[in-house]
Write a protein that holds these residues in place. Structure first.
Motif, PDB file in Angstrom:
ATOM      1  N   HIS A  80      22.496  14.660  -7.081  1.00  0.00           N
ATOM      2  CA  HIS A  80      22.728  13.649  -5.738  1.00  0.00           C
ATOM      3  C   HIS A  80      21.817  14.161  -4.742  1.00  0.00           C
ATOM      4  CE1 HIS A  80      26.803  12.085  -6.821  1.00  0.00           C
ATOM      5  NE2 HIS A  80      26.561  12.968  -7.771  1.00  0.00           N
ATOM      6  N   GLN A  83      22.506  15.729  -1.435  1.00  0.00           N
ATOM      7  CA  GLN A  83      23.523  17.073  -1.278  1.00  0.00           C
ATOM      8  C   GLN A  83      22.630  18.396  -1.572  1.00  0.00           C
ATOM      9  OE1 GLN A  83      26.900  16.482  -4.393  1.00  0.00           O
ATOM     10  NE2 GLN A  83      26.967  14.453  -3.662  1.00  0.00           N
ATOM     11  N   LEU A  95      37.678  18.408  -6.392  1.00  0.00           N
ATOM     12  CA  LEU A  95      36.767  17.258  -5.998  1.00  0.00           C
ATOM     13  C   LEU A  95      37.079  16.261  -4.749  1.00  0.00           C
ATOM     14  CD1 LEU A  95      34.329  15.707  -7.229  1.00  0.00           C
ATOM     15  CD2 LEU A  95      35.853  14.642  -8.581  1.00  0.00           C
ATOM     16  N   TRP A  98      36.536  18.349  -1.696  1.00  0.00           N
ATOM     17  CA  TRP A  98      34.937  18.859  -1.478  1.00  0.00           C
ATOM     18  C   TRP A  98      34.578  17.356  -1.326  1.00  0.00           C
ATOM     19  CZ3 TRP A  98      30.947  16.432  -4.754  1.00  0.00           C
ATOM     20  CH2 TRP A  98      29.835  16.969  -4.734  1.00  0.00           C
ATOM     21  N   LEU A  99      34.735  16.109  -1.317  1.00  0.00           N
ATOM     22  CA  LEU A  99      34.001  14.914  -1.014  1.00  0.00           C
ATOM     23  C   LEU A  99      34.382  14.790   0.763  1.00  0.00           C
ATOM     24  CD1 LEU A  99      34.691  12.465  -3.885  1.00  0.00           C
ATOM     25  CD2 LEU A  99      32.474  13.518  -3.186  1.00  0.00           C
ATOM     26  N   THR A 103      31.010  16.861   1.493  1.00  0.00           N
ATOM     27  CA  THR A 103      30.032  15.929   0.936  1.00  0.00           C
ATOM     28  C   THR A 103      29.781  14.729   1.750  1.00  0.00           C
ATOM     29  OG1 THR A 103      30.519  17.041  -0.970  1.00  0.00           O
ATOM     30  CG2 THR A 103      29.147  14.844  -1.148  1.00  0.00           C
ATOM     31  N   GLU A 107      26.318  13.585   3.559  1.00  0.00           N
ATOM     32  CA  GLU A 107      25.792  12.348   3.032  1.00  0.00           C
ATOM     33  C   GLU A 107      25.759  11.216   4.394  1.00  0.00           C
ATOM     34  OE1 GLU A 107      26.677  10.528  -0.568  1.00  0.00           O
ATOM     35  OE2 GLU A 107      26.641  12.362  -1.584  1.00  0.00           O
ATOM     36  N   ARG A 214      29.604   4.342  -6.696  1.00  0.00           N
ATOM     37  CA  ARG A 214      29.713   5.845  -6.559  1.00  0.00           C
ATOM     38  C   ARG A 214      30.774   6.208  -7.589  1.00  0.00           C
ATOM     39  NH1 ARG A 214      28.943   9.387  -2.038  1.00  0.00           N
ATOM     40  NH2 ARG A 214      29.053  11.469  -3.400  1.00  0.00           N
ATOM     41  N   PHE A 215      32.367   5.728  -7.707  1.00  0.00           N
ATOM     42  CA  PHE A 215      33.082   5.718  -8.593  1.00  0.00           C
ATOM     43  C   PHE A 215      34.263   5.175  -8.372  1.00  0.00           C
ATOM     44  CE2 PHE A 215      35.789   9.963  -7.275  1.00  0.00           C
ATOM     45  CZ  PHE A 215      35.587   9.531  -5.839  1.00  0.00           C
ATOM     46  N   HIS A 241      30.188   7.631 -11.634  1.00  0.00           N
ATOM     47  CA  HIS A 241      30.998   9.065 -12.366  1.00  0.00           C
ATOM     48  C   HIS A 241      31.966   8.336 -13.007  1.00  0.00           C
ATOM     49  CE1 HIS A 241      28.963  10.598  -8.554  1.00  0.00           C
ATOM     50  NE2 HIS A 241      28.840  11.723  -9.606  1.00  0.00           N
ATOM     51  N   GLU A 244      35.837  12.087 -14.633  1.00  0.00           N
ATOM     52  CA  GLU A 244      35.311  13.317 -14.242  1.00  0.00           C
ATOM     53  C   GLU A 244      36.389  14.449 -14.335  1.00  0.00           C
ATOM     54  OE1 GLU A 244      33.034  13.607 -10.774  1.00  0.00           O
ATOM     55  OE2 GLU A 244      32.670  15.833 -10.887  1.00  0.00           O
ATOM     56  N   HIS A 278      29.488  12.878 -16.419  1.00  0.00           N
ATOM     57  CA  HIS A 278      30.684  13.836 -16.644  1.00  0.00           C
ATOM     58  C   HIS A 278      31.575  13.324 -17.990  1.00  0.00           C
ATOM     59  CE1 HIS A 278      29.782  15.624 -13.063  1.00  0.00           C
ATOM     60  NE2 HIS A 278      29.843  14.458 -12.283  1.00  0.00           N
ATOM     61  N   SER A 303      28.529  21.992 -13.048  1.00  0.00           N
ATOM     62  CA  SER A 303      29.447  21.197 -12.229  1.00  0.00           C
ATOM     63  C   SER A 303      30.701  21.115 -12.808  1.00  0.00           C
ATOM     64  CB  SER A 303      28.821  19.836 -11.935  1.00  0.00           C
ATOM     65  OG  SER A 303      29.583  18.826 -11.470  1.00  0.00           O
ATOM     66  N   ASP A 329      23.816  17.728 -11.786  1.00  0.00           N
ATOM     67  CA  ASP A 329      24.793  17.197 -10.790  1.00  0.00           C
ATOM     68  C   ASP A 329      24.768  17.941  -9.387  1.00  0.00           C
ATOM     69  OD1 ASP A 329      26.860  15.597  -9.679  1.00  0.00           O
ATOM     70  OD2 ASP A 329      28.222  17.007 -10.312  1.00  0.00           O
TER      71      ASP A 329
HETATM   72  N1  GUN Z   1      32.427  11.814  -7.855  1.00  0.00           N
HETATM   73  C1  GUN Z   1      32.389  11.073  -6.654  1.00  0.00           C
HETATM   74  N2  GUN Z   1      31.403  11.342  -6.027  1.00  0.00           N
HETATM   75  C2  GUN Z   1      30.952  12.547  -6.441  1.00  0.00           C
HETATM   76  C3  GUN Z   1      29.848  13.510  -6.119  1.00  0.00           C
HETATM   77  O1  GUN Z   1      29.110  13.292  -5.543  1.00  0.00           O
HETATM   78  N3  GUN Z   1      29.870  14.324  -7.084  1.00  0.00           N
HETATM   79  C4  GUN Z   1      30.579  14.792  -8.129  1.00  0.00           C
HETATM   80  N4  GUN Z   1      30.638  15.798  -8.968  1.00  0.00           N
HETATM   81  N5  GUN Z   1      31.695  13.671  -8.408  1.00  0.00           N
HETATM   82  C5  GUN Z   1      31.728  12.785  -7.701  1.00  0.00           C
END
Ligand code: GUN
Ligand code: FE
Length: 455
Positions: A80, A83, A95, A98-99, A103, A107, A214-215, A241, A244, A278, A303, A329
């Protein structure tokens, strides 16, 4: 900076098959004007002496020194770019937190192109310095900043696949960092594709666009379906992703009653050009589906130790016929080097095989037959990455792009030390994987063009 190379002489190491290291001493690589390897000649080949004499006469030969090794360029399938300023910190929460906490606020700053330019210049320079000749990048959810990332990769000569992140789900993405609606994210993804493919100087497609949901938690159905259509009509690469962490995996199960892999597939997002990052919690059926589609997994071992709640079963994936490559990652993985990702791949696979709870009996502690060898990890970070991307890279062979690094095992400021009579070709590679730092990456070429030279 932009000199192109015609011929290189030295010890070449690559991995033509999973688990097989090929060491060719005094190999003479001839590189055509289009940056592809034309021939790899070895002493004893009929053409070797005349070809060597010719490139010497024309003074087009780069001769590696003793203690230098020519390796395929390293391939980072997942990281990313926005990041990068967060590398090495913010690794203390799961996770989802963290987002939300670290994160997304970071971003969101890439609405500022000046900031984006400074970060991306720094990142791409560092990636090349560490020997990453090809990187598949997530950008941010901003078209101008992501286009700038593509331009910086192109101007620095790094082979890159670059995606504008799409994320429109109101319940999981914050108001300050979310696509207003699916239509906008789809339109800007199409715009990025058009802009990258028509960038001046990109006729050879050194830099390619990537469709980047993104996911599942951050995308609506409308967005996923629309991006599947964009990927199909443009025959574009896809990155996302997949399964994960426990949280992300269970979110997908609760929403669709099926795994992420099956859902992405139904949206048309699992193709020969897809890289699923992942995949730690994928099922055996998921692996079969990924293999059937010819898609790939980006294994991000470091990661995963922070965010995945499980170790990705690389061995099982390979046994299922899945294409696998490696990713840093950044910044979920706090490392820049794919050599380090190779070492981490081996370490994590050992932990999976042996198990980690000393309170359990040895026989029940781990998952048998999970280990990956150094030769296999080297394959994943080079040959495997090229196969995953469906690009002619990762191997030092005719028809492949000359994407390569020269590793100097005699460089100063390094713990990589070869001992005379003790370190043979393959052992040298093991030491390189563990101990080479950017000072040892003396030269880097992409498509025959010199993008880093220590002299
Ligand atoms: N899942 C959604 N966004 C992210 C990201 O920025 N990093 C990771 N590792 N997993 C995510
Ligand atoms: Fe990621």
């Amino acid at each position: 900076m932009s000199a192109t190379v015609k011929a290189v002489l030295g010890t070449a190491i690559d991995a033509p098959q999973l688990g097989a290291i090929r060491v060719r001493e005094s190999a003479l690589l001839l590189i055509a004007d289009d940056g592809l390897i034309e021939a790899v000649l070895l002493p004893g080949d009929a053409e070797y002496d005349p070809a060597l004499a010719k490139v010497r006469r024309k003074q087009t030969l780069i001769e590696l020194g003793s203690g230098e090794y020519l390796l395929p360029g390293l391939i980072d399938l997942h990281n990313h770019a926005p990041q990068w300023p967060q590398l090495g910190k913010a690794l203390d929460v799961p996770l989802a937190d963290w987002l939300a906490r670290y994160t997304f606020p970071l971003e969101a700053k890439y609405a500022d192109e000046e900031f984006a330019g400074r970060v991306y210049e720094s990142l791409v320079t560092a990636m090349i310095a560490n020997g990453t000749t090809t990187a598949m990048y997530f950008g941010s959810a901003h078209l101008p900043a992501t286009r700038l990332l593509a331009e910086i990769c192109l101007s620095k000569g790094q082979r890159a696949l670059v995606g504008r992140v799409a994320m429109d789900a109101a319940d999981t993405c914050p108001d300050y960092y979310r696509d207003e609606n699916a239509g906008l994210a789809i339109e800007e993804t199409e715009d990025l594709i058009a802009q990258v493919l028509t960038m001046p100087g990109n006729a050879a497609r050194l830099v390619q666009p990537v469709v980047t949901p993104r996911f599942i938690p951050s995308c609506t159905d409308e967005l996923l379906a629309g991006l599947g259509e964009v990927a199909r009509t443009n025959q574009a690469h896809v990155q996302t992703h997949c399964s994960e962490s426990d949280w992300a995996h269970e979110y997908g199960l609760a929403r669709y009653g099926q795994t992420d892999t099956v859902s992405y597939d139904q949206f048309g997002l699992v193709t020969r050009r897809t890289v699923l990052a992942h995949c730690n919690l994928v099922s055996v059926d998921d692996l079969d589906l990924i293999a059937t589609r010819g898609a790939a997994v980006a294994h991000c071992p470091l990661s995963n130790a922070y965010f995945a709640n499980a170790v990705f079963p690389v061995r099982r994936a390979l046994q299922s016929g899945v294409h696998v490559g490696l990713g840093t990652d950044i910044s979920g993985g706090p490392g820049t080097s794919i050599l380090r990702a190779m070492a981490d791949t081996v370490v994590m696979s050992r932990l999976l095989e042996d198990g980690v709870d000393a309170g359990l009996a040895a026989a029940t502690r781990g998952v048998a037959e999970s280990r990956v060898s150094f030769a296999e990890a080297f394959y994943l970070g080079t040959t495997g990455g090229g196969i995953a991307l469906d690009l002619p890279i990762g191997l030092l062979a005719p028809g492949m792009a000359f994407d390569a690094i020269a590793v100097d095992t005699a460089a100063a400021e390094s713990d990589l030390i070869m001992w005379e009579g003790l370190d043979s070709g393959e052992e040298a590679l093991h030491k390189i994987i563990h101990s080479a730092n950017r000072n040892n990456i003396r030269r880097v070429w992409v498509g025959g063009r010199s993008v880093k030279s220590a002299i």
